[in-house]
Design an enzyme around this catalytic site. Structure first.
Site, PDB file in Angstrom:
ATOM      1  N   ILE A   1      31.600  47.065  43.048  1.00 14.89           N
ATOM      2  CA  ILE A   1      31.935  46.169  41.953  1.00 14.89           C
ATOM      3  C   ILE A   1      33.438  45.918  41.980  1.00 14.89           C
ATOM      4  O   ILE A   1      34.186  46.676  42.601  1.00 14.89           O
ATOM      5  CB  ILE A   1      31.498  46.738  40.577  1.00 14.89           C
ATOM      6  CG1 ILE A   1      32.056  48.146  40.345  1.00 14.89           C
ATOM      7  CG2 ILE A   1      29.995  46.726  40.434  1.00 14.89           C
ATOM      8  CD1 ILE A   1      31.655  48.765  39.021  1.00 14.89           C
ATOM      9  N   ASP A   2      33.872  44.856  41.325  1.00 13.34           N
ATOM     10  CA  ASP A   2      35.277  44.464  41.371  1.00 13.34           C
ATOM     11  C   ASP A   2      36.192  45.555  40.828  1.00 13.34           C
ATOM     12  O   ASP A   2      35.790  46.366  39.990  1.00 13.34           O
ATOM     13  CB  ASP A   2      35.500  43.185  40.551  1.00 13.34           C
ATOM     14  CG  ASP A   2      34.778  41.978  41.120  1.00 13.34           C
ATOM     15  OD1 ASP A   2      34.345  42.051  42.280  1.00 13.34           O
ATOM     16  OD2 ASP A   2      34.647  40.973  40.399  1.00 13.34           O
ATOM     17  N   MET A   3      37.446  45.523  41.268  1.00 20.55           N
ATOM     18  CA  MET A   3      38.427  46.525  40.876  1.00 20.55           C
ATOM     19  C   MET A   3      38.549  46.646  39.357  1.00 20.55           C
ATOM     20  O   MET A   3      38.625  47.747  38.817  1.00 20.55           O
ATOM     21  CB  MET A   3      39.790  46.169  41.475  1.00 20.55           C
ATOM     22  CG  MET A   3      40.901  47.135  41.097  1.00 20.55           C
ATOM     23  SD  MET A   3      42.473  46.775  41.923  1.00 20.55           S
ATOM     24  CE  MET A   3      42.934  45.224  41.144  1.00 20.55           C
TER      25      MET A   3
ATOM     26  N   THR B   1      36.334  45.612  37.104  1.00 23.77           N
ATOM     27  CA  THR B   1      35.037  45.747  36.435  1.00 23.77           C
ATOM     28  C   THR B   1      34.711  47.229  36.374  1.00 23.77           C
ATOM     29  O   THR B   1      34.904  47.952  37.346  1.00 23.77           O
ATOM     30  CB  THR B   1      33.935  44.991  37.204  1.00 23.77           C
ATOM     31  OG1 THR B   1      34.242  43.595  37.223  1.00 23.77           O
ATOM     32  CG2 THR B   1      32.573  45.193  36.549  1.00 23.77           C
TER      33      THR B   1
ATOM     34  N   ARG C   1      31.503  36.166  37.121  1.00 27.55           N
ATOM     35  CA  ARG C   1      32.773  35.515  36.791  1.00 27.55           C
ATOM     36  C   ARG C   1      32.757  34.037  37.182  1.00 27.55           C
ATOM     37  O   ARG C   1      33.184  33.171  36.412  1.00 27.55           O
ATOM     38  CB  ARG C   1      33.917  36.251  37.480  1.00 27.55           C
ATOM     39  CG  ARG C   1      34.048  37.707  37.037  1.00 27.55           C
ATOM     40  CD  ARG C   1      34.937  38.519  37.980  1.00 27.55           C
ATOM     41  NE  ARG C   1      36.306  38.027  37.971  1.00 27.55           N
ATOM     42  CZ  ARG C   1      37.248  38.467  38.804  1.00 27.55           C
ATOM     43  NH1 ARG C   1      36.949  39.376  39.724  1.00 27.55           N
ATOM     44  NH2 ARG C   1      38.472  37.991  38.726  1.00 27.55           N
TER      45      ARG C   1
END
Length: 307
Positions: free
Chosen positions: A142-144, A146, A243
């Site tokens: 998952i994104d940094m 998130t 997003r």
């Protein structure tokens, strides 16, 4: 050695070369630092129009930039005693609650402080090796900025079993997020392919021609004057999927500086998005299981303020 080439768009006219590179390589995992690119430039691994330039070179529109990036495996990834919020663990896997600001796995110029460094310390030798030295145990990410639930596999058999479910889109992934504006419909589905942005390489975008199938189901949980608290259920797992999809319908995630202005009345570090629940069939028991990560404190405080 990985070689990347970019054409500077008009929006980067006058930008420093080192800053441009740090922006263009910003992505989901672990974007290299500006100092990393300064080192590459100093060692003549970066050319503009086939000519090595200095870090303070000011770009011109249509400049062609070529970057040689050393292979990530050349630098050893070391275990680090970083505290982990473990939601579940057994002999096959563990599920961690990833905090905001922690990148999942190392990449060029960013080899410490990642989730991989932390799990290498916690699990010692018990991690799957399918994704190689840089991503041991990592089956998805998952994104940094998130937060939330992430599966880590301790052996190759578990990795293969979980990866198959992810590929078949049978893993149940439910996110919570706060978006800008009041979403009109109580629930809905966004079915729009996602691919790399044609101009801004650090961004993803709705890309009908070259994108991959992407489906996000959403449900409104609570409406406020200027924001909406929502749940998202993913049928696919594209980079920045929620997003991009929410920004595409005019409701970007609160705090998302990449797909909106990022302006908000709150002091935020990136998007207000949380991977709350993950459900899958366990590789050994073959029984379905779900694990949920509680909302982070900053998220709860925003909801309390909005209410």
């Amino acid at each position: 050695m990985n070689i990347e080439s970019f054409e500077a768009g008009i929006e980067y006219e006058g930008e420093r070369l080192d800053k441009y590179l740090s922006l263009i390589f910003q992505d989901t995992g672990a974007p290299p630092s500006r100092s990393f690119f300064q080192k590459l430039i100093k060692e003549n691994h970066v050319c503009v129009n086939d000519v090595p330039q200095k870090a303070n070179y000011r770009l011109k529109a249509d400049d062609m930039i070529t970057v040689e990036i050393p292979d990530a495996v050349e630098t050893p990834i070391l275990p680090e005693n970083i505290p982990l919020d473990i939601l579940y663990e057994d002999e096959d896997l563990l599920i961690v609650n990833k905090p905001k600001g922690m990148v999942v796995h190392p990449s060029a110029g960013h080899y410490s402080g990642t989730l991989v460094n932390a799990i290498m310390y916690h699990c010692r030798e018990s991690l799957s090796g399918i994704n190689g030295e840089v991503r041991p145990g990592i089956v998805h990410r998952i994104d940094m900025d998130t937060t939330g639930s992430l599966i880590v596999c301790k052996n190759d058999a578990s990795h293969i079993f979980i990866a198959k479910q992810i590929k078949e889109h049978s893993v149940n992934r439910r996110y919570r997020g706060i978006v800008c504006g009041r979403v009109k419909d109580d629930e809905g589905t966004i079915d729009a392919p996602i691919g790399r942005h044609p101009i801004e390489r650090k961004k993803m975008a709705i890309n009908e021609k070259n994108g991959k199938n992407a489906i996000t189901n959403y449900k409104v949980l609570e409406r406020f004057e200027r924001y909406t608290y929502m749940e998202f259920k993913l049928e696919t797992g594209r980079t920045h999927q929620i997003r991009v999809h929410m920004a595409s319908i005019g409701h970007p995630l609160l705090g998302d500086t990449l797909y909106s202005s990022g302006k908000s009345p709150y002091k935020l570090q990136g998007q207000t998005l949380h991977a709350m629940t993950i459900g899958f069939v366990h590789p050994t028991s073959r029984e379905y299981m779900e694990v949920s990560a509680p909302l982070p404190e900053y998220f709860e405080k925003i909801l309390k303020d909005l209410r």
